[in-house]
Design a protein around this motif. Structure first.
Motif, short mmCIF file in Angstrom:
data_model
loop_
_atom_site.label_atom_id
_atom_site.label_comp_id
_atom_site.label_asym_id
_atom_site.label_seq_id
_atom_site.Cartn_x
_atom_site.Cartn_y
_atom_site.Cartn_z
N VAL A 1 0.86 -1.19 0.00
CA VAL A 1 0.00 0.00 0.00
C VAL A 1 0.89 1.24 0.00
CG1 VAL A 1 -1.94 -1.14 1.13
CG2 VAL A 1 -0.16 -0.07 2.52
N SER A 2 0.48 2.26 -0.76
CA SER A 2 1.19 3.54 -0.84
C SER A 2 0.17 4.65 -0.70
CB SER A 2 1.95 3.67 -2.16
OG SER A 2 2.83 2.58 -2.35
N TRP A 3 0.52 5.67 0.06
CA TRP A 3 -0.37 6.81 0.22
C TRP A 3 0.45 8.06 0.56
CZ3 TRP A 3 0.90 3.39 3.89
CH2 TRP A 3 1.19 3.86 5.17
N GLU A 4 -0.16 9.20 0.36
CA GLU A 4 0.50 10.48 0.62
C GLU A 4 -0.20 11.18 1.78
OE1 GLU A 4 1.69 14.67 -1.67
OE2 GLU A 4 0.70 13.03 -2.74
N GLN A 5 0.65 11.68 2.69
CA GLN A 5 0.10 12.36 3.87
C GLN A 5 1.06 13.47 4.29
OE1 GLN A 5 -0.73 9.73 7.12
NE2 GLN A 5 -1.39 11.35 8.49
N ASP A 6 0.54 14.68 4.41
CA ASP A 6 1.33 15.85 4.82
C ASP A 6 2.54 16.06 3.91
OD1 ASP A 6 -0.44 16.22 6.90
OD2 ASP A 6 0.74 15.00 8.30
N GLY A 7 2.35 15.84 2.61
CA GLY A 7 3.42 16.07 1.66
C GLY A 7 4.45 14.96 1.59
N GLN A 8 4.27 13.87 2.33
CA GLN A 8 5.21 12.74 2.32
C GLN A 8 4.50 11.50 1.79
OE1 GLN A 8 6.89 12.18 6.19
NE2 GLN A 8 7.97 14.14 6.19
N VAL A 9 5.26 10.69 1.06
CA VAL A 9 4.73 9.45 0.49
C VAL A 9 5.17 8.29 1.37
CG1 VAL A 9 4.70 7.92 -1.51
CG2 VAL A 9 4.76 10.41 -1.84
N PHE A 10 4.22 7.47 1.77
CA PHE A 10 4.50 6.32 2.63
C PHE A 10 4.20 5.04 1.85
CE2 PHE A 10 3.38 9.83 5.38
CZ PHE A 10 4.35 9.79 6.36
#
Length: 365
Positions: A88-97
């Motif tokens: 799983v990949s997602w973006e949060q607060d300008g960062q990609v996890f």
């Protein structure tokens, strides 16, 4: 809880197939065996379900990618064919996890303290806290297990042959309980507070069972040593207290100082003390003398051994003659004049022409 599917991509051996979805509703139509059901199967596979491997899927599809919007976050879910986990990949607060999540929950959390598998991740991203319900509803002591995303998701796809109440699978003992849990949650009868209270109740029951087991063991231990009831314990305590009081009185009497002490006893104690000190000093003197005698005896034995070795060497070399000096090689065939060495004719301080001294023999050995 809200989930929107953005697109589905199939990575095949020779191509990439992209299926997009509408913001509210999407229709798929076509002739039979054109792949309509396969789209649903692939979405289900990306969300943790099992894949029905048709010949086309087994021979062509390598990997599936699904973009879903969970609340306000877009998440990319990738799963290879026959894989037991998803990426799983997602973006949060300008960062990609990016994380690899298992399908089954393990003992340790993968993300934070609450996310153990893909189901927990999806529920948290949709704004719900993973909940636990009793595994067996009829058993109040039954352990708690997780209500997973799959328990909710299976109500989102209505199989065409079953569009009536059999959808809830209430006739099936195992699925019926989970269906009831999902319905309770959707209708508001199942809440986080209730789940927390159930968990606390289970912990209290476990603690109660532990205390009962400990009390049972203590009771058996007391029965073994004759403390079968509270009355017998109280009687034993009273007896011990009475004995303690008697011993305290006796100890106080023994520790009480004597008003009159006989002088004879005091003088006798002084005399015995002096005698003890004298005997102790005598014993110490005897011990020192004994150690000295032992040392002299050892030295005497050593001297005897040296004398025996010297005598043995002299006996071995007695009557030996030399044609040349073993030290410098000088000929000794002629008789040495007085004041010279017996062997090498070198001048010496002694007039003795006799045999080699025993001390020299001992040194050569």
């Amino acid at each position: 809880m809200r989930i929107n599917i953005v697109y589905l991509k199939l990575l095949c051996r020779s191509s990439e197939e992209l299926i997009t979805f509408g913001s509210k509703i999407s229709f798929f139509h076509g002739r039979m065996s054109s792949g309509k059901s396969t789209i649903v199967e692939m979405i289900n596979y990306c969300l943790g379900g099992k894949l029905v491997k048709t010949p086309a899927v087994s021979s062509e599809v390598l990997k599936t990618q699904l973009i879903v919007r969970l609340g306000d976050t877009e998440v990319l879910i990738e799963r290879a064919i026959s894989a037991s986990n998803v990426e799983v990949s997602w973006e949060q607060d300008g960062q990609v996890f990016r994380e690899v999540l298992p399908l089954q929950a393990g003992e340790r959390a993968v993300i934070g303290d609450d996310i153990f598998n893909l189901s927990d991740f999806l529920l948290v991203r949709m704004g719900s806290v993973p909940m636990k319900v009793r595994k067996r509803k009829a058993d109040e002591d039954s352990e708690l297990h997780r209500l997973s995303f799959r328990d909710f998701y299976r109500f989102c796809y209505l199989d065409q042959p079953h569009l009536d109440s059999s959808l809830f699978a209430l006739e099936q003992p195992i699925k019926a309980e989970k269906s009831k849990d999902v319905l309770k949650f959707v209708l508001g009868f199942q809440s986080d507070v209730l789940t927390q209270l159930q968990q606390e109740l289970q912990e209290k029951r476990q603690e109660q069972r532990s205390l009962r087991e400990a009390a049972k063991q203590i009771r058996e231990f007391l029965n073994t040593y004759g403390f079968a009831s509270e009355t017998s314990i109280d009687s034993q305590v009273d007896e011990i207290n009475d004995l303690t009081e008697k011993l305290e009185i006796e100890r106080a009497a023994q520790e009480a100082p004597t008003e009159f002490v006989e002088d004879s006893l005091r003088n006798e104690a002084v005399r015995l003390t002096d005698a003890y000190q004298l005997k102790a000093a005598a014993i110490e003197d005897i011990r020192l003398r004994q150690e000295e005698q032992e040392a002299l005896r050892s030295e005497l034995i050593t001297l005897k051994m040296k004398a025996a070795r010297a005598a043995s060497a002299s006996k071995i070399l007695q009557g030996a003659t030399f044609k040349a000096c073993p030290c410098c090689g000088t000929s000794v065939t002629t008789k040495s004049p007085p004041g010279h060495c017996y062997l090498c004719k070198a001048e010496t301080d002694s007039d003795d022409e006799g045999d080699m001294p025993s001390s020299a023999v001992e040194q050569d050995r």
